[in-house]
Scaffold this active site. Structure first.
Site, PDB file in Angstrom:
ATOM      1  N   GLY A  91      -4.905   0.597   6.156  1.00 22.58           N
ATOM      2  CA  GLY A  91      -4.984  -0.108   5.253  1.00 22.58           C
ATOM      3  C   GLY A  91      -4.539  -0.924   5.285  1.00 22.58           C
ATOM      4  O   GLY A  91      -4.584  -2.326   5.482  1.00 22.58           O
ATOM      5  N   MET A  92      -3.484  -1.122   3.846  1.00 21.79           N
ATOM      6  CA  MET A  92      -2.590  -2.230   3.303  1.00 21.79           C
ATOM      7  C   MET A  92      -0.949  -2.291   3.961  1.00 21.79           C
ATOM      8  O   MET A  92      -0.342  -2.819   3.599  1.00 21.79           O
ATOM      9  CB  MET A  92      -2.751  -2.236   1.917  1.00 21.79           C
ATOM     10  CG  MET A  92      -1.670  -1.253   0.976  1.00 21.79           C
ATOM     11  SD  MET A  92      -2.335  -0.268  -0.777  1.00 21.79           S
ATOM     12  CE  MET A  92      -1.572   0.921  -0.662  1.00 21.79           C
ATOM     13  N   GLU A 129       2.088  -1.649   7.719  1.00 19.89           N
ATOM     14  CA  GLU A 129       1.998  -1.478   9.278  1.00 19.89           C
ATOM     15  C   GLU A 129       2.962  -0.934   9.432  1.00 19.89           C
ATOM     16  O   GLU A 129       3.792  -0.606   8.203  1.00 19.89           O
ATOM     17  CB  GLU A 129       2.872  -2.975   8.726  1.00 19.89           C
ATOM     18  CG  GLU A 129       3.126  -2.802  10.380  1.00 19.89           C
ATOM     19  CD  GLU A 129       3.582  -4.767  10.322  1.00 19.89           C
ATOM     20  OE1 GLU A 129       4.928  -4.781  10.686  1.00 19.89           O
ATOM     21  OE2 GLU A 129       3.470  -6.043  10.181  1.00 19.89           O
ATOM     22  N   ASP A 182      -9.583  10.471  -0.932  1.00 19.90           N
ATOM     23  CA  ASP A 182      -9.913  10.200   0.520  1.00 19.90           C
ATOM     24  C   ASP A 182      -9.206  10.789   1.784  1.00 19.90           C
ATOM     25  O   ASP A 182      -8.998  11.045   2.515  1.00 19.90           O
ATOM     26  CB  ASP A 182      -9.732   8.306   1.098  1.00 19.90           C
ATOM     27  CG  ASP A 182      -9.702   8.358   1.986  1.00 19.90           C
ATOM     28  OD1 ASP A 182     -10.781   8.511   2.694  1.00 19.90           O
ATOM     29  OD2 ASP A 182      -9.002   7.121   2.251  1.00 19.90           O
TER      30      ASP A 182
END
Length: 432
Positions: free
Chosen positions: A22-23, A25, A134
């Site tokens: 996703g956004m 690391e 989600d």
């Protein structure tokens, strides 16, 4: 970020990042102060977009608010070279998506065990009015003790709190195709039943080795979710127990009102099925691990349905007799769903004040279950009646007159369910 880098003179990064998700690391790391392994999650870009940073921070804040053993703990937050990061509990395990890819469909016992644990996380989330939005196999991990951990609250929302409800400045609808509920697809309001849909899709995946809806393109998958009737696991895996098949089918209902009312109801169906938890090769090789996993489930069990913090309109004392009369009037007028909702409210009210064994609690829940029959929602009615039957057997024994009457009612309704129906679910919803 570089291997071996130390953050805050305390957290040492591992040799390489584990993943870009996703956004974020994600790196493995070591807390040198407390000598324990951790996970460090960074925002991706060196100069991240302000909206991405805001999403990352809200994910951390919402995860921290949900203090539950089924959610990885947030240990610390910070910023390195302009990149925000969070330090989380490290989970030694495997995601459910990888588990199914490697092992194929899971045993009935493990599907129920994992689903029961997720239900408990969702129940805890509802206590603070948090909606994950989600729930899917890749966002749940099974650790080496057999405990399930729900991850990634990047899309979560608190509907009553503007600080957390919006994801982006355009307030766009986000989720995962095939697992996001129809109300998410259509950009409508979401609540705890949205997460129950995701749980149903996850259970279907664990049972069958495939997602419940899977089209050639994203558009066709979404169209299947919106237009097709919810699938049944038994169509793919015939040995699925009927009670589990009915539960998954109900969880995947297009209309949120047709899904189970709460995660407590889901847990009550799944927990008794969490038996014969055999070792999972390469994941849970120690047979004792299955025992520990089941103990973990029992330790999280919502033994009594937990009362949510009352909304202002619910804080006044209910007039039980008058409210029951109103429910009867609604039922007589054909407002069956509203009547069922009122009877459930009465049952919760009575259970809170007089205990779950009060005869009126059973009577109100029985009336609520029966109200779904004229709506054509036989599966939902049967699921609730079977739960009441189990409770009655525990209380009065298997030969009690009320138990025998309820068993006969369930048998008759089961036969009625098998008969051809006069109208589709969509026609009924249009009428009500």
């Amino acid at each position: 970020m570089a291997a071996g880098m130390i953050l805050k003179d305390r957290y040492r990064l591992g040799r390489f990042p584990l993943a870009h998700k996703g956004m974020g690391e994600v790196w493995a790391g070591q807390d040198t102060l407390l000598d324990r392994p951790v996970i460090v999650k960074f925002v991706n870009a060196a100069a991240p977009d302000i909206d991405v940073v805001r999403r990352f921070r809200r994910e951390v804040l919402l995860t921290a608010r949900l203090d539950h053993p089924g959610v990885p703990a947030i240990y610390d937050v910070g910023e390195q070279d302009g990149r925000p990061y969070a330090v989380l509990q490290q989970i030694h395990g495997i995601s459910l998506s990888d588990l199914v890819a490697e092992q194929g469909p899971l045993s009935i016992g493990w599907v129920a065990a994992i689903g029961a644990q997720i239900s408990c996380v969702l129940l805890a989330a509802r206590q603070i009015r948090l909606v994950h939005r989600d729930i899917k196999p890749s966002n749940v991990m099974l650790d080496k003790s057999g405990a399930a951990k729900v991850l990634d609250f990047g899309l979560a929302a608190l509907p009553d709190d503007d600080r957390y409800s919006r994801i982006t400045q355009s307030d766009q609808s986000l989720g995962t195709v095939g697992y996001m509920a129809p109300e998410q697809i259509l950009g409508g309001p979401t609540d705890h039943r949205t997460d129950l849909y995701g749980l149903g899709a996850t259970l279907f995946d664990l049972l069958t080795g495939r997602p419940p809806f899977d089209g050639v393109t994203t558009t066709t998958t979404l169209r299947h979710q919106l237009d097709d009737p919810p699938p049944r696991p038994t169509h793919v895996r015939s040995e699925t127990p009927a009670v589990l098949d009915d539960l998954v089918h109900a969880l995947l209902a297009t209309d949120p009102k047709d899904r189970p009312a709460t995660a407590t109801e889901v847990y009550a169906v799944l927990a008794p099925l969490a038996q014969d938890l055999v070792p999972i090769p390469g994941v849970l090789d120690d047979p004792a691990g299955a025992v520990r996993a089941y103990a973990a489930i029992l330790g999280r069990a919502p033994l009594q349905p937990q009362r949510l913090a009352a909304a202002p309109s619910e804080q006044t004392e209910l007039d039980v007799e008058r409210t029951a009369e109103q429910a009867e009037q609604l039922h007589t007028a054909g407002e069956f769903r509203a009547a069922a909702r009122q009877w459930r409210q009465l049952a919760d009210h009575q259970a809170q004040r007089r205990g779950g064994d009060d005869p009126l609690v059973f009577e109100f829940r029985l009336r609520a279950a029966r109200a779904h029959v004229p709506l054509g929602e036989h599966d939902r009615a049967l699921r609730q009646l079977n739960l009441l039957l189990q409770e009655r057997i525990r209380t009065d024994g298997p030969r009690h007159a009320a138990v025998l009457d309820l068993q006969q009612e369930i048998e008759q309704l089961t036969k009625q369910r098998s008969a051809p129906r006069q109208s589709s679910r969509y026609e009924r919803n249009a009428d009500h």
